[in-house]
Design a protein around this motif. Structure first.
Motif, short mmCIF file in Angstrom:
data_model
loop_
_atom_site.label_atom_id
_atom_site.label_comp_id
_atom_site.label_asym_id
_atom_site.label_seq_id
_atom_site.Cartn_x
_atom_site.Cartn_y
_atom_site.Cartn_z
N ILE A 127 0.83 -1.20 0.00
CA ILE A 127 0.00 0.00 0.00
C ILE A 127 0.86 1.26 0.00
O ILE A 127 0.61 2.22 -0.74
CB ILE A 127 -0.94 0.01 1.22
N PHE A 128 1.91 1.27 0.81
CA PHE A 128 2.71 2.48 0.97
C PHE A 128 3.76 2.67 -0.12
O PHE A 128 4.35 3.75 -0.21
CB PHE A 128 3.37 2.51 2.35
N HIS A 129 3.99 1.66 -0.95
CA HIS A 129 4.96 1.83 -2.04
C HIS A 129 4.54 2.97 -3.00
O HIS A 129 5.32 3.92 -3.20
CB HIS A 129 5.15 0.52 -2.80
N PRO A 130 3.34 2.93 -3.57
CA PRO A 130 2.94 4.04 -4.45
C PRO A 130 2.72 5.35 -3.68
O PRO A 130 2.95 6.44 -4.23
CB PRO A 130 1.64 3.56 -5.08
N ILE A 131 2.30 5.25 -2.43
CA ILE A 131 2.11 6.46 -1.63
C ILE A 131 3.44 7.20 -1.46
O ILE A 131 3.52 8.43 -1.61
CB ILE A 131 1.50 6.12 -0.26
N GLN A 132 4.49 6.46 -1.17
CA GLN A 132 5.81 7.08 -1.04
C GLN A 132 6.23 7.77 -2.33
O GLN A 132 6.74 8.90 -2.31
CB GLN A 132 6.87 6.01 -0.70
N TRP A 133 6.03 7.08 -3.46
CA TRP A 133 6.45 7.63 -4.75
C TRP A 133 5.71 8.95 -5.04
O TRP A 133 6.33 9.94 -5.45
CB TRP A 133 6.19 6.62 -5.87
N VAL A 134 4.39 8.94 -4.83
CA VAL A 134 3.59 10.14 -5.09
C VAL A 134 4.02 11.28 -4.16
O VAL A 134 4.19 12.43 -4.59
CB VAL A 134 2.09 9.83 -4.92
N CYS A 135 4.21 10.97 -2.89
CA CYS A 135 4.62 12.00 -1.94
C CYS A 135 5.94 12.64 -2.33
O CYS A 135 6.08 13.88 -2.29
CB CYS A 135 4.72 11.40 -0.53
N PHE A 136 6.91 11.82 -2.70
CA PHE A 136 8.23 12.36 -3.04
C PHE A 136 8.19 13.11 -4.37
O PHE A 136 8.74 14.21 -4.50
CB PHE A 136 9.26 11.23 -3.11
N LYS A 137 7.53 12.52 -5.36
CA LYS A 137 7.51 13.08 -6.71
C LYS A 137 6.82 14.44 -6.75
O LYS A 137 7.29 15.36 -7.42
CB LYS A 137 6.80 12.10 -7.66
N PHE A 138 5.71 14.59 -6.05
CA PHE A 138 4.90 15.79 -6.18
C PHE A 138 5.00 16.75 -4.99
O PHE A 138 4.68 17.93 -5.12
CB PHE A 138 3.44 15.41 -6.40
N ILE A 182 23.47 -2.17 -0.45
CA ILE A 182 22.95 -1.64 -1.72
C ILE A 182 21.99 -2.63 -2.38
O ILE A 182 21.10 -2.22 -3.15
CB ILE A 182 24.12 -1.27 -2.66
N GLU A 183 22.13 -3.91 -2.08
CA GLU A 183 21.24 -4.92 -2.66
C GLU A 183 19.79 -4.70 -2.26
O GLU A 183 18.87 -5.14 -2.97
CB GLU A 183 21.68 -6.33 -2.24
N LEU A 184 19.56 -4.05 -1.13
CA LEU A 184 18.20 -3.84 -0.64
C LEU A 184 17.47 -2.72 -1.35
O LEU A 184 16.27 -2.51 -1.12
CB LEU A 184 18.23 -3.56 0.87
N THR A 185 18.17 -1.98 -2.22
CA THR A 185 17.54 -0.85 -2.90
C THR A 185 16.71 -1.28 -4.10
O THR A 185 16.14 -0.43 -4.79
CB THR A 185 18.60 0.17 -3.36
N LYS A 186 16.62 -2.58 -4.34
CA LYS A 186 15.81 -3.08 -5.46
C LYS A 186 14.96 -4.26 -5.01
O LYS A 186 15.41 -5.10 -4.23
CB LYS A 186 16.70 -3.52 -6.63
N GLY A 187 13.72 -4.30 -5.50
CA GLY A 187 12.91 -5.50 -5.40
C GLY A 187 12.04 -5.67 -4.17
O GLY A 187 11.28 -6.64 -4.09
N ILE A 188 12.13 -4.75 -3.20
CA ILE A 188 11.33 -4.90 -1.98
C ILE A 188 10.33 -3.75 -1.91
O ILE A 188 10.74 -2.59 -1.81
CB ILE A 188 12.19 -4.91 -0.71
N PRO A 189 9.04 -4.02 -1.98
CA PRO A 189 8.05 -2.93 -1.93
C PRO A 189 8.27 -2.03 -0.72
O PRO A 189 8.56 -2.51 0.38
CB PRO A 189 6.71 -3.67 -1.84
#
Length: 252
Positions: A23-34, A106-113
């Motif tokens: 749930i919070f994956h897209p919320i984070q993106w929208v918050c940061f982007k806009f 650095i491996e944790l920066t990909k693939g985990i919602p």
């Protein structure tokens, strides 16, 4: 009995824990982007409140104790023992007013919602453990962000999790590197108790009915002290809380 109930309750816990991440994956993106950093941080704080609250599904209690009036206008290095991945959401939530950042693989920066996007956008240090030069460079950059924004950083001087709850000897490298960049940072030990018990049998089953505790200990003023001395003091104070033998340095 704790293990028995774990077989029943672990799927429930994972469902809600994973649901919060998705749930919070897209919320984070929208918050940061806009809306930028501040909105993103609010979303991350909310996420970690819900992740911490998921412990109720394992009938684990959460207790955070802080008897100190820690400054918000000064960088802080929080140094803690590390028992499980479930240490981190609570640290982020309870230390939220200090803008706590982490040094992560650095491996944790990909693939985990949610987690990966936060590591990329949140301002921490993502290091390649196989590239010492890159790792030090990232930690230095983090130190500069701490200095510029009065942020804090949480470090785990043990290096790896103590899977049986027994403290490993603390390493002073992280404290030393950060203090070179942020010499005015306050150093604050944090003792974590019992979270290792959740994962004592691995990822499944998780165990139930534990009293999870996070205790903020007396801050350490680093002025006039060597990183080795500060790190030993951190380890000693945490060992006292955990009632584990103190490692006194050998005298040659």
């Amino acid at each position: 009995m704790s293990k028995f109930f774990g077989y029943i309750l672990t799927p429930v816990f994972y469902f809600f824990f994973g649901l919060m991440l998705c749930i919070f994956h897209p919320i984070q993106w929208v918050c940061f982007k806009f809306f930028g950093y501040k909105a993103h941080k609010i979303s991350v704080d909310a996420l970690n409140f819900f992740l911490t609250s998921c412990q109720i599904f394992l009938v684990n209690s959460i207790n955070f104790k802080n008897d100190f009036d820690l400054p918000t206008d000064r960088p802080i290095i929080f140094a803690s023992n590390h028992q499980s991945m479930y240490d981190i959401p609570s640290l982020i939530w309870f230390l939220r007013k200090h803008h706590a950042k982490f040094i992560s693989k650095i491996e944790l920066t990909k693939g985990i919602p949610s987690i990966s996007i936060n590591l990329r956008l949140g301002g921490g240090a993502n290091i390649n453990r196989k590239d010492n030069k890159q790792a030090i460079s990232e930690i230095i950059k983090l130190g500069r962000r701490m200095k510029d924004n009065n942020w804090s950083t949480v470090i785990f001087p043990e290096g790896t999790r103590a899977k049986d709850g027994q403290l490993k000897t603390f390493q002073f490298g992280g404290v030393a590197t950060l203090l070179k960049v942020v010499p005015n940072a306050l150093v604050v030990p944090v003792a974590i108790e019992n979270s290792w018990k959740i994962v004592q049998y691995g990822m499944f089953p998780l165990t139930t009915g534990h009293a999870l505790k996070w205790t903020v200990l007396k801050p350490i003023e680093p002025a006039g002290k060597a990183p080795e001395e500060i790190t030993l003091e951190i380890e000693t104070e945490i060992r006292k809380v955990l009632k584990q033998p103190i490692n006194y340095p050998s005298i040659v």
